[in-house]
Design an enzyme around this catalytic site. Structure first.
Site, mmCIF file in Angstrom:
data_model
loop_
_atom_site.group_PDB
_atom_site.id
_atom_site.type_symbol
_atom_site.label_atom_id
_atom_site.label_comp_id
_atom_site.label_asym_id
_atom_site.label_seq_id
_atom_site.Cartn_x
_atom_site.Cartn_y
_atom_site.Cartn_z
ATOM 1 N N CYS A 88 27.767 32.461 72.460
ATOM 2 C CA CYS A 88 28.674 31.752 71.530
ATOM 3 C C CYS A 88 29.826 32.634 71.038
ATOM 4 O O CYS A 88 29.432 34.203 71.285
ATOM 5 C CB CYS A 88 27.684 30.959 70.937
ATOM 6 S SG CYS A 88 28.462 31.867 69.091
ATOM 7 N N GLU B 144 17.296 28.073 62.633
ATOM 8 C CA GLU B 144 18.171 26.666 62.250
ATOM 9 C C GLU B 144 17.766 26.402 60.575
ATOM 10 O O GLU B 144 17.201 26.712 60.559
ATOM 11 C CB GLU B 144 17.790 25.375 63.381
ATOM 12 C CG GLU B 144 18.090 26.018 64.736
ATOM 13 C CD GLU B 144 17.527 24.771 66.123
ATOM 14 O OE1 GLU B 144 16.896 24.135 65.723
ATOM 15 O OE2 GLU B 144 18.476 25.337 67.604
ATOM 16 N N CYS C 141 29.308 34.834 67.752
ATOM 17 C CA CYS C 141 28.253 36.262 68.062
ATOM 18 C C CYS C 141 28.875 37.060 69.091
ATOM 19 O O CYS C 141 28.853 38.214 69.057
ATOM 20 C CB CYS C 141 27.561 35.496 69.197
ATOM 21 S SG CYS C 141 25.854 34.229 68.191
ATOM 22 N N CYS D 118 22.635 32.335 65.437
ATOM 23 C CA CYS D 118 21.971 32.469 66.339
ATOM 24 C C CYS D 118 21.083 33.802 66.327
ATOM 25 O O CYS D 118 21.403 34.200 65.481
ATOM 26 C CB CYS D 118 23.107 32.708 67.301
ATOM 27 S SG CYS D 118 24.060 31.189 67.563
ATOM 28 N N ASN E 66 16.476 33.065 67.576
ATOM 29 C CA ASN E 66 17.236 32.106 66.192
ATOM 30 C C ASN E 66 16.814 31.046 65.055
ATOM 31 O O ASN E 66 15.717 30.764 65.339
ATOM 32 C CB ASN E 66 18.512 30.781 67.459
ATOM 33 C CG ASN E 66 17.812 30.158 68.391
ATOM 34 O OD1 ASN E 66 16.568 30.639 68.601
ATOM 35 N ND2 ASN E 66 17.540 28.997 68.241
ATOM 36 N N GLU F 268 21.191 36.271 68.042
ATOM 37 C CA GLU F 268 22.574 37.577 68.428
ATOM 38 C C GLU F 268 22.845 37.919 67.209
ATOM 39 O O GLU F 268 22.746 39.029 67.225
ATOM 40 C CB GLU F 268 24.090 37.346 69.287
ATOM 41 C CG GLU F 268 23.388 36.672 70.894
ATOM 42 C CD GLU F 268 23.241 34.936 71.235
ATOM 43 O OE1 GLU F 268 22.575 34.644 70.572
ATOM 44 O OE2 GLU F 268 23.964 34.504 72.189
HETATM 45 N N1 THU Z 1 22.293 29.776 69.987
HETATM 46 C C1 THU Z 1 22.064 30.943 70.073
HETATM 47 O O1 THU Z 1 20.433 31.457 69.458
HETATM 48 N N2 THU Z 1 23.018 32.399 70.779
HETATM 49 C C2 THU Z 1 23.716 31.823 71.372
HETATM 50 O O2 THU Z 1 24.674 32.563 71.689
HETATM 51 C C3 THU Z 1 23.868 29.943 72.145
HETATM 52 C C4 THU Z 1 23.500 29.049 70.805
HETATM 53 C C5 THU Z 1 21.323 28.708 69.549
HETATM 54 C C6 THU Z 1 21.999 28.026 68.353
HETATM 55 C C7 THU Z 1 20.663 26.751 68.145
HETATM 56 O O3 THU Z 1 19.755 27.370 67.089
HETATM 57 C C8 THU Z 1 20.522 26.609 69.800
HETATM 58 O O4 THU Z 1 20.596 27.509 70.032
HETATM 59 C C9 THU Z 1 21.259 25.406 70.382
HETATM 60 O O5 THU Z 1 22.882 25.363 70.073
#
Ligand code: THU
Length: 170
Positions: free
Chosen positions: A112, A69, A115, A78, A67, A80
């Site tokens: 999520c 940010e 994704c 994310c 991920n 994925e």
């Molecule tokens: N996140 C993911 O990388 N994948 C998921 O399926 C759920 C959330 C990340 C997004 C963000 O950087 C952090 O987790 C907190 O939500």
């Protein structure tokens, strides 16, 4: 029964929890790739590191992603979607399996909703998705590798996103 539901994404696999050590070596390799790429997660805002890996259906190459940010929050990617986007950019547009790793104390971190839809776009059949727990990135109990007894949730994209939207482009 109407023909209008016949292409709905119905789960073809049962969900189960198994140990890492009992999985096929190719699945262990996929989870390990997700574990390793998770260490590169760029998470200055949440501190929540996620790693993902997908195996290309043609050729079997693994594409992994973390991920990423952003100070503006909305542009976050994310893990994925990072992995799938890397794969598609390199010409792999269908997958045979995926793996996701994060750490929450009492729950598997499943993809999520966004994704799930993103993965579904490149899964024309029900592909397995393996979900495991990594170590807590916010404390220092770092494990070097996944352990044989670690639990792994074996689910699938149609379990995660049944009756999904997909056929418009076909
Ligand atoms: N996140 C993911 O990388 N994948 C998921 O399926 C759920 C959330 C990340 C997004 C963000 O950087 C952090 O987790 C907190 O939500």
């Amino acid at each position: 029964m109407t023909h209008l539901t016949k292409n709905f994404a119905r789960p073809e696999k049962n969900e189960e929890v198994v140990t890492f050590g009992s999985l096929d070596p190719s699945v262990q390799e996929l989870l390990t790739a997700a574990f390793q790429v998770r260490q590169r997660a760029y998470v200055p805002y949440s501190g929540f590191k996620v790693g993902a890996a997908f195996r290309a259906k043609d050729g079997g190459q693994i594409f992994s992603g973390c991920n990423v940010e952003n100070a503006a929050f909305t542009p976050c990617s994310c893990a994925e979607r990072t992995a799938v986007t890397k794969a598609v950019s390199e010409g792999a547009t269908e997958f045979s399996a995926g793996a996701v790793l994060a750490y929450e104390p009492d729950v598997f971190t499943t993809p999520c909703g966004v994704c799930r839809q993103f993965i579904r776009e490149f899964a024309n059949e029900d592909i397995p998705i393996y979900v495991a727990q990594a170590f807590d990135a916010r404390i220092s109990e770092k494990k070097d590798v996944l352990q044989s007894e670690d639990p792994v949730l074996c689910t699938s994209i149609f379990n995660l996103l049944p009756s999904s939207f997909h056929t418009y482009r076909k």
